[in-house]
Design a protein around this motif. Structure first.
Motif, PDB file in Angstrom:
ATOM      1  N   SER A  56       0.840  -1.199   0.000  1.00  0.00           N
ATOM      2  CA  SER A  56       0.000   0.000   0.000  1.00  0.00           C
ATOM      3  C   SER A  56       0.873   1.246   0.000  1.00  0.00           C
ATOM      4  CB  SER A  56      -0.911   0.006   1.230  1.00  0.00           C
ATOM      5  OG  SER A  56      -0.152   0.266   2.389  1.00  0.00           O
ATOM      6  N   SER A  57       0.282   2.348  -0.377  1.00  0.00           N
ATOM      7  CA  SER A  57       1.027   3.609  -0.406  1.00  0.00           C
ATOM      8  C   SER A  57       1.433   4.029   1.008  1.00  0.00           C
ATOM      9  CB  SER A  57       0.212   4.697  -1.090  1.00  0.00           C
ATOM     10  OG  SER A  57      -1.006   4.898  -0.424  1.00  0.00           O
ATOM     11  N   ASP A  58       0.647   3.640   2.014  1.00  0.00           N
ATOM     12  CA  ASP A  58       1.013   3.956   3.404  1.00  0.00           C
ATOM     13  C   ASP A  58       2.305   3.249   3.806  1.00  0.00           C
ATOM     14  OD1 ASP A  58      -1.219   5.544   3.695  1.00  0.00           O
ATOM     15  OD2 ASP A  58      -2.427   3.960   4.633  1.00  0.00           O
ATOM     16  N   VAL A  59       2.437   1.979   3.410  1.00  0.00           N
ATOM     17  CA  VAL A  59       3.645   1.220   3.740  1.00  0.00           C
ATOM     18  C   VAL A  59       4.843   1.803   2.999  1.00  0.00           C
ATOM     19  CG1 VAL A  59       4.762  -1.041   3.561  1.00  0.00           C
ATOM     20  CG2 VAL A  59       2.390  -0.885   4.325  1.00  0.00           C
ATOM     21  N   ILE A  60       4.650   2.164   1.746  1.00  0.00           N
ATOM     22  CA  ILE A  60       5.741   2.785   0.983  1.00  0.00           C
ATOM     23  C   ILE A  60       6.154   4.099   1.646  1.00  0.00           C
ATOM     24  CG2 ILE A  60       6.308   3.930  -1.201  1.00  0.00           C
ATOM     25  CD1 ILE A  60       4.824   1.699  -2.630  1.00  0.00           C
ATOM     26  N   ALA A  61       5.183   4.877   2.133  1.00  0.00           N
ATOM     27  CA  ALA A  61       5.500   6.143   2.804  1.00  0.00           C
ATOM     28  C   ALA A  61       6.301   5.894   4.081  1.00  0.00           C
ATOM     29  CB  ALA A  61       4.220   6.907   3.129  1.00  0.00           C
ATOM     30  N   ILE A  62       5.929   4.883   4.855  1.00  0.00           N
ATOM     31  CA  ILE A  62       6.656   4.560   6.090  1.00  0.00           C
ATOM     32  C   ILE A  62       8.081   4.123   5.764  1.00  0.00           C
ATOM     33  CG2 ILE A  62       6.778   2.915   8.007  1.00  0.00           C
ATOM     34  CD1 ILE A  62       3.653   2.998   8.005  1.00  0.00           C
ATOM     35  N   ARG A  63       8.215   3.236   4.793  1.00  0.00           N
ATOM     36  CA  ARG A  63       9.562   2.780   4.405  1.00  0.00           C
ATOM     37  C   ARG A  63      10.388   3.927   3.844  1.00  0.00           C
ATOM     38  NH1 ARG A  63       8.237  -2.997   1.494  1.00  0.00           N
ATOM     39  NH2 ARG A  63       7.518  -4.064   3.363  1.00  0.00           N
ATOM     40  N   SER A  64       9.758   4.784   3.063  1.00  0.00           N
ATOM     41  CA  SER A  64      10.465   5.948   2.510  1.00  0.00           C
ATOM     42  C   SER A  64      10.986   6.838   3.622  1.00  0.00           C
ATOM     43  CB  SER A  64       9.547   6.748   1.589  1.00  0.00           C
ATOM     44  OG  SER A  64       9.196   5.996   0.467  1.00  0.00           O
ATOM     45  N   ASN A  65      10.166   7.067   4.640  1.00  0.00           N
ATOM     46  CA  ASN A  65      10.611   7.891   5.770  1.00  0.00           C
ATOM     47  C   ASN A  65      11.793   7.245   6.493  1.00  0.00           C
ATOM     48  OD1 ASN A  65       8.819  10.021   5.446  1.00  0.00           O
ATOM     49  ND2 ASN A  65       7.226   9.040   6.668  1.00  0.00           N
ATOM     50  N   ASP A  66      11.763   5.911   6.620  1.00  0.00           N
ATOM     51  CA  ASP A  66      12.894   5.206   7.237  1.00  0.00           C
ATOM     52  C   ASP A  66      14.170   5.437   6.430  1.00  0.00           C
ATOM     53  OD1 ASP A  66      11.206   4.220   9.191  1.00  0.00           O
ATOM     54  OD2 ASP A  66      11.016   2.227   8.274  1.00  0.00           O
ATOM     55  N   PHE A  67      14.060   5.305   5.113  1.00  0.00           N
ATOM     56  CA  PHE A  67      15.219   5.539   4.247  1.00  0.00           C
ATOM     57  C   PHE A  67      15.680   6.993   4.338  1.00  0.00           C
ATOM     58  CE2 PHE A  67      14.269   1.488   2.266  1.00  0.00           C
ATOM     59  CZ  PHE A  67      15.505   1.056   1.807  1.00  0.00           C
ATOM     60  N   MET A  68      14.744   7.931   4.320  1.00  0.00           N
ATOM     61  CA  MET A  68      15.100   9.343   4.356  1.00  0.00           C
ATOM     62  C   MET A  68      15.827   9.699   5.652  1.00  0.00           C
ATOM     63  SD  MET A  68      11.712  10.949   2.554  1.00  0.00           S
ATOM     64  CE  MET A  68      12.143  12.652   2.777  1.00  0.00           C
ATOM     65  N   ARG A  69      15.348   9.148   6.763  1.00  0.00           N
ATOM     66  CA  ARG A  69      16.016   9.400   8.041  1.00  0.00           C
ATOM     67  C   ARG A  69      17.445   8.865   8.035  1.00  0.00           C
ATOM     68  NH1 ARG A  69      11.397   8.494  10.494  1.00  0.00           N
ATOM     69  NH2 ARG A  69      11.731   6.268  10.717  1.00  0.00           N
ATOM     70  N   GLU A  70      17.616   7.673   7.500  1.00  0.00           N
ATOM     71  CA  GLU A  70      18.930   7.026   7.477  1.00  0.00           C
ATOM     72  C   GLU A  70      19.891   7.714   6.504  1.00  0.00           C
ATOM     73  OE1 GLU A  70      21.600   4.249   8.900  1.00  0.00           O
ATOM     74  OE2 GLU A  70      19.501   4.298   9.512  1.00  0.00           O
ATOM     75  N   LEU A  71      19.367   8.200   5.390  1.00  0.00           N
ATOM     76  CA  LEU A  71      20.223   8.724   4.325  1.00  0.00           C
ATOM     77  C   LEU A  71      20.378  10.243   4.356  1.00  0.00           C
ATOM     78  CD1 LEU A  71      18.900   6.453   1.453  1.00  0.00           C
ATOM     79  CD2 LEU A  71      20.954   6.135   2.851  1.00  0.00           C
ATOM     80  N   ASN A  72      19.693  10.896   5.269  1.00  0.00           N
ATOM     81  CA  ASN A  72      19.794  12.348   5.364  1.00  0.00           C
ATOM     82  C   ASN A  72      21.237  12.737   5.673  1.00  0.00           C
ATOM     83  OD1 ASN A  72      18.623  14.858   5.170  1.00  0.00           O
ATOM     84  ND2 ASN A  72      18.345  15.026   7.370  1.00  0.00           N
ATOM     85  N   GLY A  73      21.741  13.701   4.946  1.00  0.00           N
ATOM     86  CA  GLY A  73      23.115  14.143   5.151  1.00  0.00           C
ATOM     87  C   GLY A  73      24.075  13.639   4.097  1.00  0.00           C
ATOM     88  N   TYR A  74      23.664  12.633   3.331  1.00  0.00           N
ATOM     89  CA  TYR A  74      24.510  12.170   2.223  1.00  0.00           C
ATOM     90  C   TYR A  74      24.135  12.944   0.967  1.00  0.00           C
ATOM     91  CZ  TYR A  74      25.993   8.213   5.052  1.00  0.00           C
ATOM     92  OH  TYR A  74      26.539   7.439   6.038  1.00  0.00           O
ATOM     93  N   PRO A  75      25.092  13.184   0.090  1.00  0.00           N
ATOM     94  CA  PRO A  75      24.773  13.901  -1.151  1.00  0.00           C
ATOM     95  C   PRO A  75      23.882  13.058  -2.073  1.00  0.00           C
ATOM     96  CG  PRO A  75      27.156  13.455  -0.980  1.00  0.00           C
ATOM     97  CD  PRO A  75      26.509  12.882   0.222  1.00  0.00           C
ATOM     98  N   THR A  76      23.138  13.729  -2.907  1.00  0.00           N
ATOM     99  CA  THR A  76      22.206  13.070  -3.823  1.00  0.00           C
ATOM    100  C   THR A  76      22.907  12.017  -4.678  1.00  0.00           C
ATOM    101  OG1 THR A  76      20.897  15.091  -3.896  1.00  0.00           O
ATOM    102  CG2 THR A  76      20.514  13.482  -5.658  1.00  0.00           C
TER     103      THR A  76
END
Length: 128
Positions: A56-76
């Protein structure tokens, strides 16, 4: 060998002003944060491709937030390269569902190489 590693190696071997300028330009991206507008389409495709079933889009949003938190601070570029690496034959675990830490580890490796190159370039420039 990744294209960034090849670039760094060439820059250090050449030690010309042009190569050092190019290397310094690339190194300046280490201070930038990830542009999530550019990464988001790749991230949702990446999460969806490794899902075992319809997600579901909700699960994708949760997983995306997990990735964003972990990857924040790295260059694109590091994040996008890590996604490509995960799907490549260089990664022996490419068939497993990726975790945010897997991608962050690869980003860290890529940026560590450039940080080491930065120290080498600084040493070269001080010897001139």
């Amino acid at each position: 060998m990744s294209s960034l590693t090849r670039f760094t190696k060439l820059a250090l071997e050449g030690s010309t002003n042009l190569n050092l300028d190019r290397a310094n330009m690339l190194l300046s991206t280490l201070d930038g944060n990830c542009d999530w507008n550019r990464v988001a389409p790749h991230l949702s495709e990446f999460i969806d491709a490794y899902s075992q079933r319809e997600v579901s889009s909700d699960v994708i949003a949760i997983r995306s937030n997990d990735f964003m938190r972990e990857l924040n601070g790295y260059p694109t570029w590091a994040v996008l390269d890590a996604f490509r690496w995960y799907k490549s034959k260089e990664n022996k675990y490419r068939h497993a569902q990726p975790k945010p830490g897997d991608i962050a580890e690869q980003c860290h490796k890529a940026t560590d190489t450039l940080r080491a190159a930065s120290l080498m370039i600084a040493r070269i420039e001080t010897q001139r």
